[in-house]
Design an enzyme around this catalytic site. Structure first.
Site, short mmCIF file in Angstrom:
data_model
loop_
_atom_site.label_atom_id
_atom_site.label_comp_id
_atom_site.label_asym_id
_atom_site.label_seq_id
_atom_site.Cartn_x
_atom_site.Cartn_y
_atom_site.Cartn_z
N ARG A 53 0.88 -1.17 0.00
CA ARG A 53 0.00 0.00 0.00
C ARG A 53 0.91 1.21 0.00
O ARG A 53 1.82 1.31 0.81
CB ARG A 53 -0.89 0.02 1.24
N GLU A 61 -12.08 4.51 -3.38
CA GLU A 61 -12.43 3.09 -3.38
C GLU A 61 -12.89 2.71 -4.79
O GLU A 61 -13.40 3.55 -5.53
CB GLU A 61 -13.57 2.83 -2.39
N ARG A 95 -0.88 -4.45 6.42
CA ARG A 95 -0.40 -4.19 5.06
C ARG A 95 0.95 -3.46 5.12
O ARG A 95 1.17 -2.62 5.99
CB ARG A 95 -1.40 -3.31 4.30
#
Length: 163
Positions: A53, A61, A95
């Site tokens: 990320r 999104e 992440r």
């Protein structure tokens, strides 16, 4: 005297054992783009692709207005190309957050500057790409052409996560 001794210790420690962050930088090829700020990179030295990320940005999104366009923009920039990955930390979801460079350019700065993502805000800070965001807003680039463009966290709060 104490400062000189402390400086000497710091220099010796960093010569013998460089900071972990510098040692962790790695190269790879982008094998998949999930959305406008998340991708998968196959390390150049082998192994399975790693989910990354991008640090410092927040892209719409996929189910949100401009989400598909943001992903397509990132795909055009990096899919199938070599990138340099500088891991910074893991977020609350596990992440890997990292900075990425492609062809010598900061990929996140490009995304924000082209109007495909927001500079991620931290408490009272405008985030690391505030300058790029101001320029994109002024030029009405990408999602900033829409005055009603909604930040992803506000979108998720109102609509829930994409399914």
């Amino acid at each position: 005297m104490f400062r000189a001794l402390a400086a000497l210790c710091w220099i010796l420690a960093n010569l013998c054992c460089p900071p972990a962050q510098a040692a962790e930088v790695w190269w790879g090829v982008v094998s998949h783009v999930s959305d406008g700020d998340t991708l998968w990179v196959r390390p150049a030295d082998g192994g399975q692709p790693r989910k990354v990320r991008m640090h410092g940005i927040d892209a719409p999104e996929l189910c949100q207005a401009y989400g598909a366009e943001a992903r397509a923009a990132l795909q055009r920039q990096v899919l199938g190309r070599a990138v340099r990955v500088q891991p910074l930390r893991h977020d609350d979801y596990g992440r890997l957050l990292a900075r990425l460079w492609a062809e010598g350019d900061d990929v996140a700065a490009r995304m924000v500057g082209a109007g495909h993502a927001w500079s991620y805000r931290y408490r009272h800070s405008s985030g690391p790409y505030a300058h790029e965001e101001r320029a994109a807003r002024a030029a009405r680039r990408g999602l900033f052409a829409d005055p009603a463009a909604q930040r992803p966290y506000a979108f998720r709060r109102q609509h829930g996560p994409c399914v």
